[in-house]
Write a protein that holds these residues in place. Structure first.
Motif: not given
Length: 218
Positions: A190-218
């Motif tokens: 469970f530790c391993g699965l939650v850790l992997i999920t944390c990493v995936i969620e962090f980078f996928s969410s950060a990438f999505e929010l970054d794109l959203l911010d950039k699109n809002l400025k354009n």
């Protein structure tokens, strides 16, 4: 706020809660259900501290975890059913207590003396990190992720209830000639699965929010 739940048990969960929510007496309020859910986690923590001397309390804790699931999922549903939602209050109080309840459940198990405490303390820390990411994403995007893949808090609670039974029976497995409690091996996975999920969620969410911010400025 948009709520996304694609978990394995969601359709069965919805059937049970929808059946109950319209049949609750008027004196039962969302705040009462929230308080009852927190009481389940509080008494579970106390019972874990006593479980080494009174092992039957592990069975009681399995039931408390199920009751916590019931109350925790029913409070918001009842507010929406009666159209008495308090979005800001509900979001803050409910999820603050969710985090504290997770701490009580997992640290209680770690302090029980029946498992490898280090494993379950790490599980607790990683679960709180994942919950923090979920809350911050919801605040940033207006979307509340209730599940990751087919796994949600519902499946986690039922798994945790099952872990209590494994501890009660003291079941062990052998890994590389080392005997380890089956419950602790589940904790490690469970530790391993939650850790992997944390990493995936962090980078996928950060990438999505970054794109959203950039699109809002354009």
């Amino acid at each position: 706020m948009l709520r996304i739940n694609n978990s394995l048990l969601v359709k069965y969960e919805d059937r049970i809660l929808n059946f109950v929510v319209g049949r609750l007496p008027r004196f039962v309020t969302p705040d009462i259900l929230t308080f009852l859910g927190f009481l389940c986690s509080f008494f579970s923590f106390v019972f874990y501290l006593l479980a080494k001397s009174f092992r039957f309390l592990l069975i009681v804790n399995s039931l408390l975890i199920i009751f916590h699931w019931f109350f925790d999922n029913l409070d918001g549903r009842l507010a929406r059913y009666r159209k008495i939602e308090r979005d800001r209050y509900g979001l803050f109080v409910d999820h603050s207590l969710d985090a504290f309840s997770s701490f009580l459940f997992l640290f209680g198990l770690g302090f029980s003396g029946l498992v490898k405490s280090e494993i379950w303390f790490v599980v607790s820390g990683l679960v709180l990190v994942l919950m923090s990411e979920t809350y911050l994403y919801a605040a940033s995007r207006g979307v509340f992720k209730l599940s990751f893949g087919k796994f949600s808090g519902t499946e986690a609670r039922f798994l945790f209830s099952f872990v209590n039974l494994l501890i009660f029976w003291s079941l062990k497995i052998e890994i590389f000639s080392v005997k380890i409690l089956l419950s602790d091996s589940i904790g490690l996975v469970f530790c391993g699965l939650v850790l992997i999920t944390c990493v995936i969620e962090f980078f996928s969410s950060a990438f999505e929010l970054d794109l959203l911010d950039k699109n809002l400025k354009n």
